[in-house]
Write an enzyme that holds these catalytic residues in place. Structure first.
Site, mmCIF file in Angstrom:
data_model
loop_
_atom_site.group_PDB
_atom_site.id
_atom_site.type_symbol
_atom_site.label_atom_id
_atom_site.label_comp_id
_atom_site.label_asym_id
_atom_site.label_seq_id
_atom_site.Cartn_x
_atom_site.Cartn_y
_atom_site.Cartn_z
ATOM 1 N N HIS A 1 0.825 -1.226 0.000
ATOM 2 C CA HIS A 1 0.000 0.000 0.000
ATOM 3 C C HIS A 1 0.852 1.267 0.000
ATOM 4 O O HIS A 1 0.307 2.366 -0.106
ATOM 5 C CB HIS A 1 -0.940 0.024 1.209
ATOM 6 C CG HIS A 1 -1.874 -1.150 1.266
ATOM 7 N ND1 HIS A 1 -2.653 -1.538 0.197
ATOM 8 C CD2 HIS A 1 -2.135 -2.044 2.264
ATOM 9 C CE1 HIS A 1 -3.356 -2.620 0.535
ATOM 10 N NE2 HIS A 1 -3.068 -2.944 1.768
ATOM 11 N N ASP B 1 -2.004 -11.089 -1.876
ATOM 12 C CA ASP B 1 -2.593 -10.596 -0.629
ATOM 13 C C ASP B 1 -4.064 -10.271 -0.924
ATOM 14 O O ASP B 1 -4.415 -9.930 -2.055
ATOM 15 C CB ASP B 1 -1.848 -9.327 -0.194
ATOM 16 C CG ASP B 1 -2.267 -8.840 1.181
ATOM 17 O OD1 ASP B 1 -1.584 -9.187 2.159
ATOM 18 O OD2 ASP B 1 -3.287 -8.110 1.264
ATOM 19 N N HIS C 1 -5.785 -7.798 -0.096
ATOM 20 C CA HIS C 1 -6.029 -6.372 -0.355
ATOM 21 C C HIS C 1 -5.371 -5.957 -1.662
ATOM 22 O O HIS C 1 -4.311 -6.469 -2.008
ATOM 23 C CB HIS C 1 -5.488 -5.542 0.816
ATOM 24 C CG HIS C 1 -6.110 -5.930 2.125
ATOM 25 N ND1 HIS C 1 -5.466 -6.718 3.055
ATOM 26 C CD2 HIS C 1 -7.343 -5.666 2.617
ATOM 27 C CE1 HIS C 1 -6.274 -6.918 4.090
ATOM 28 N NE2 HIS C 1 -7.422 -6.296 3.847
ATOM 29 N N ASP D 1 -3.871 -13.405 4.247
ATOM 30 C CA ASP D 1 -5.200 -12.901 4.606
ATOM 31 C C ASP D 1 -6.380 -13.328 3.714
ATOM 32 O O ASP D 1 -7.526 -13.026 4.069
ATOM 33 C CB ASP D 1 -5.179 -11.379 4.837
ATOM 34 C CG ASP D 1 -4.426 -10.595 3.782
ATOM 35 O OD1 ASP D 1 -4.184 -11.156 2.706
ATOM 36 O OD2 ASP D 1 -4.111 -9.418 4.034
HETATM 37 ZN ZN LIG Z 1 -3.572 -7.632 3.110
#
Ligand SMILES: [Zn+2]
Length: 308
Positions: A119, A156, A158, A232
């Site tokens: 991120h 991941d 996200h 995750d």
């Molecule tokens: Zn993540």
């Protein structure tokens, strides 16, 4: 398999902070206890320098991080309090993916026992990510001429918005993000290939979506893959919203790692996220990724079509 560990560079967090900092030390202890890694395989990484970070980040941002000049808003967006140790940890964790990539170009596969901070954007951090290890690694090795093309395979849960923001327009990088469509970050930045999955996606649908995405990676013919093997997507993750089992995640890892090995592509593995209801579940997911990677390392020959 060589592995680069930042676990001695602990990021101090206030009590009750949701980031599972302990997972790294636990993971390393398990890897050694089970003999997946020998003590001699595990090394401390170098600290990424300002010049290295400048391949992916605005020098002004790097200086604000280094010298405690981030605004309160910038720090809130990152989610960690500032400290000298936070800066050192962020440099080491970024250096570890770079070190793992260099090792992988020789050994076939190597790992950063942390990292995957996808991120982090060009001029700001967010979502527990200060510097973008995958973007720094890809950009730097390309600039050095060590590789011609790099793929970032970001599994991941996200979306890899920071990597996309930094590398999404590069022609010598291919960014793939397979993620929960309704999950953070809510404003996504276009990767070269984004696959957004609905809440509740299980093993079969996930793997069916992964295959054509990986086919696009193979078509790109990268010399190096930075693999963000997030824990995750697991069904017991508190932030994940997907429903993958341990077996499904093992099959995910196998398709990435065995597929790359078959094609002579080097892989640097990074851990990325994992927020299991039980810390042990998150550690178990990372552990099976690294166990598989280590088991494939012998005989993993990197295709030598790289520039002289
Ligand atoms: Zn993540």
């Amino acid at each position: 398999m060589r592995a680069f560990s930042s676990h001695q560079f602990v990021l101090p967090l206030p009590p009750g902070h949701r980031f599972p900092m302990q997972k790294y030390a636990l993971l390393q202890a398990e890897l050694l206890a089970r003999g997946v890694l020998q003590p001699g395989d595990v090394q401390p990484p170098h600290a990424a320098t300002d010049a290295e970070l400048a391949h992916a980040h605005a020098p002004g941002y790097v200086q604000r991080v280094a010298h405690n000049l981030l605004s309160d808003a910038e720090l809130r967006r990152i989610g960690f309090p500032w400290s000298e140790a936070m800066v050192e940890r962020s440099r080491r964790s970024t250096g570890a993916t770079l070190d793992a990539a260099r090792a992988a170009l020789v050994d076939g596969v190597a790992a950063n026992l942390a990292g995957g901070t996808h991120h982090a954007c060009h001029d700001h951090g967010e979502g527990y990510c200060v510097f973008n290890d995958a973007a720094v690694t890809a950009r730097l090795l390309l600039a050095e001429g060590a590789v011609r093309r790099v793929a970032v395979v970001d599994l991941d849960v996200h979306q890899g918005n920071g990597t996309a923001q930094i590398c999404g327009q590069d022609t010598d990088v291919f960014t793939l993000s397979l993620h929960g469509e309704r999950n953070f970050p809510f404003r996504k930045v276009a990767s070269h290939l984004d696959v957004g999955l609905p809440d509740g996606t299980g093993d079969d649908d996930y793997l069916a979506a992964l295959d054509p995405a990986l086919a696009a990676v193979w078509d790109f013919e990268p010399d190096l893959i930075v693999y963000l093997a997030g824990a995750d997507p697991h069904e017991d993750d508190t932030l994940g919203r997907l429903k993958l089992t341990l077996a499904g995640l093992a099959e995910r890892d196998r398709r990435v790692l065995a597929g790359a090995r078959e094609r002579g592509i080097a892989v640097a593995v990074a851990m990325a996220g994992g927020y299991g209801r039980e810390l042990a579940t998150t550690v178990a997911v990372h552990l099976q990724t690294l166990t598989l990677a280590a088991s494939l390392q012998a005989g993993w020959r990197v295709r030598r079509s790289l520039p002289a």
